[in-house]
Design a protein around this motif. Sequence first.
Motif, PDB file in Angstrom:
ATOM      1  N   GLU A  32       0.829  -1.210   0.000  1.00 53.48           N
ATOM      2  CA  GLU A  32       0.000   0.000   0.000  1.00 53.48           C
ATOM      3  C   GLU A  32       0.861   1.257   0.000  1.00 53.48           C
ATOM      4  O   GLU A  32       0.533   2.237  -0.684  1.00 53.48           O
ATOM      5  CB  GLU A  32      -0.923  -0.013   1.224  1.00 53.48           C
TER       6      GLU A  32
ATOM      7  N   TYR B 215       2.299   1.604  -3.482  1.00 55.61           N
ATOM      8  CA  TYR B 215       1.223   1.921  -4.428  1.00 55.61           C
ATOM      9  C   TYR B 215       0.858   3.399  -4.368  1.00 55.61           C
ATOM     10  O   TYR B 215       0.653   4.040  -5.407  1.00 55.61           O
ATOM     11  CB  TYR B 215       0.008   1.050  -4.119  1.00 55.61           C
TER      12      TYR B 215
ATOM     13  N   SER C 207       3.484   5.387  -6.164  1.00 63.77           N
ATOM     14  CA  SER C 207       3.385   5.232  -7.616  1.00 63.77           C
ATOM     15  C   SER C 207       2.225   6.042  -8.176  1.00 63.77           C
ATOM     16  O   SER C 207       2.298   6.579  -9.285  1.00 63.77           O
ATOM     17  CB  SER C 207       3.224   3.758  -7.984  1.00 63.77           C
ATOM     18  N   GLN C 208       1.127   6.132  -7.414  1.00 67.31           N
ATOM     19  CA  GLN C 208      -0.019   6.915  -7.872  1.00 67.31           C
ATOM     20  C   GLN C 208       0.321   8.394  -8.022  1.00 67.31           C
ATOM     21  O   GLN C 208      -0.171   9.061  -8.931  1.00 67.31           O
ATOM     22  CB  GLN C 208      -1.181   6.760  -6.888  1.00 67.31           C
TER      23      GLN C 208
ATOM     24  N   ASP D 121       2.797  -2.242  -9.297  1.00 66.99           N
ATOM     25  CA  ASP D 121       2.411  -2.081  -7.903  1.00 66.99           C
ATOM     26  C   ASP D 121       0.925  -2.356  -7.697  1.00 66.99           C
ATOM     27  O   ASP D 121       0.517  -2.858  -6.637  1.00 66.99           O
ATOM     28  CB  ASP D 121       2.758  -0.666  -7.425  1.00 66.99           C
ATOM     29  N   THR D 122       0.108  -2.053  -8.711  1.00 61.65           N
ATOM     30  CA  THR D 122      -1.312  -2.402  -8.634  1.00 61.65           C
ATOM     31  C   THR D 122      -1.502  -3.908  -8.625  1.00 61.65           C
ATOM     32  O   THR D 122      -2.302  -4.444  -7.848  1.00 61.65           O
ATOM     33  CB  THR D 122      -2.074  -1.778  -9.815  1.00 61.65           C
TER      34      THR D 122
ATOM     35  N   LEU E  72      -0.616  -5.263  -5.202  1.00 60.48           N
ATOM     36  CA  LEU E  72      -1.614  -4.951  -4.183  1.00 60.48           C
ATOM     37  C   LEU E  72      -2.855  -5.825  -4.348  1.00 60.48           C
ATOM     38  O   LEU E  72      -3.386  -6.362  -3.354  1.00 60.48           O
ATOM     39  CB  LEU E  72      -1.987  -3.474  -4.277  1.00 60.48           C
TER      40      LEU E  72
END
Length: 498
Positions: free
Chosen positions: A220, A223, A226-227, A243-244, A247
């Motif tokens: 998390e 992630y 990265s977002q 990374d998605t 997760l």
Amino acid sequence: FHLALFKLYVSVLLGKPLSLFLPTVTVFLSTLTPKFYFALTVTSSFISGLIFVFEWWHFRKYGTSFIEQVSVSHLRPLIGGVENSPPPPAAFSSGENEPNRQNMPECKVWRNPLNLFRGAEYSRYMWVTGKEPLTYYDMNLSAQDHQNFFTCDTDALRPSDTVMQKAWRERNPQARIKAAHQALELNNDCATAYVLLAEEEATTIVDAEKYFKQALKAGEMIYRKSQNCHSQSPQHEAQLRRDTNVLVYVKRRLAMCARKLGRIREAVKMMRDLMKEFPLLSMLNIHENLLEALLELQAYADVQAVLAKYDDISLPKSATICYTAALLKARAVSERFSPETASKRGLSTAEINAVEAIHRAVEFNPHVPKYLLEMKSLVLPPEHILKRGDSEAVAYAFFHLQHWKRIEGALNLLHCTWEGTFRMIPYPLEKGHLFYPYPSCTETADRELLPTFHEVSVYPQKELPFFIHFTAGLCSFSAMLALLTHQFPELMVVFVKA
């Protein structure tokens, strides 16, 4: 046989009774030599052999007998017969439209949505039985999946990801586990390292869940980072996709851990949240995990709601979808169903719907009923399955047999009705009634996916048409007559004249 045909030919040709020509015919037959009979039987054998070869070629190419097809298409209308055409496919179960049927790959292998944990389940089976539950082909597919899901081009920027990139390519399990520990030494927040340890080092589901919780915490955090920067460059977009994937994988496996440890409602909530958070990842078939958990809760109304969303004409089918729909319809009538009573009074509307749902499920995957009815022994499901194949049947029955047993009379209804599917579809390998034709390559792919000690189901098998058997028998009989005439000419002449 040939003599009788000759007499009939003479009488028909001349249009007079055969008795008038009997002396002439007798004199003619008495002048025939054994060579004539031998040549006659050899010619007959050769012609019938050519017919047999052509019939076999036509059947292999088109799935039907040429003589039978001609008789049905041209001769039966002349004598007043009507061909029994199969009923049109039902709208709810066509599965795929016509253009997609031609472009659909026959033997695409899918990731098993309910695959077990290597360390806690597959390895435990091997310790107890001494048998390897996974094939090399299956594990090699998993290695490719891991490289696609958990690696990207930016791994070189982080030493721990570089180590893990090599770890997913390692064939030796101990080498993979050692590399995961090395990655954690470099970076204590390496989510993929925790994933590998949860899958392969943990020997119990409790230990696997602990590793996955650590992976979730690290995943998390990565992630969110990265977002924030995914739009800066294509490399950052690739990193966000990776990374998605990590997760989603971790959350799904955590839900499966909760399901295996008996926390069913918690597992259902985690699966629903995951499907809401990532609605575009329906190809991962998380709804199949949800269906199994809801069946365990006996929440049949919720199961029906999920089916209403995913048993759609535009979505690919699976054994879980088709057989769960059949189970729900069977549940409404199975408790009071009796084949003797049904044969006397006929089927009610609800019973007809249940039988049609079972036929639809059996046509999609004909291997499942033998496992549900315990006519074949189960093995641990593989990590990959072939839809409509024996591997999918094993994976479905392994988890859903208990749900069929829980509903009184469901297995009895299945036992009474499932074989009727193949009386309606004479050649299931060539014809599709509700779905596209059954793929011919499933047996080969299933043998690669399932362990060697498992007897792969190859049902349904082709049934040879009557005329192929007939021409093969005629060819063999004519050849035998030719051989006997060649070996015992005088005796065969006496036999024919007699």
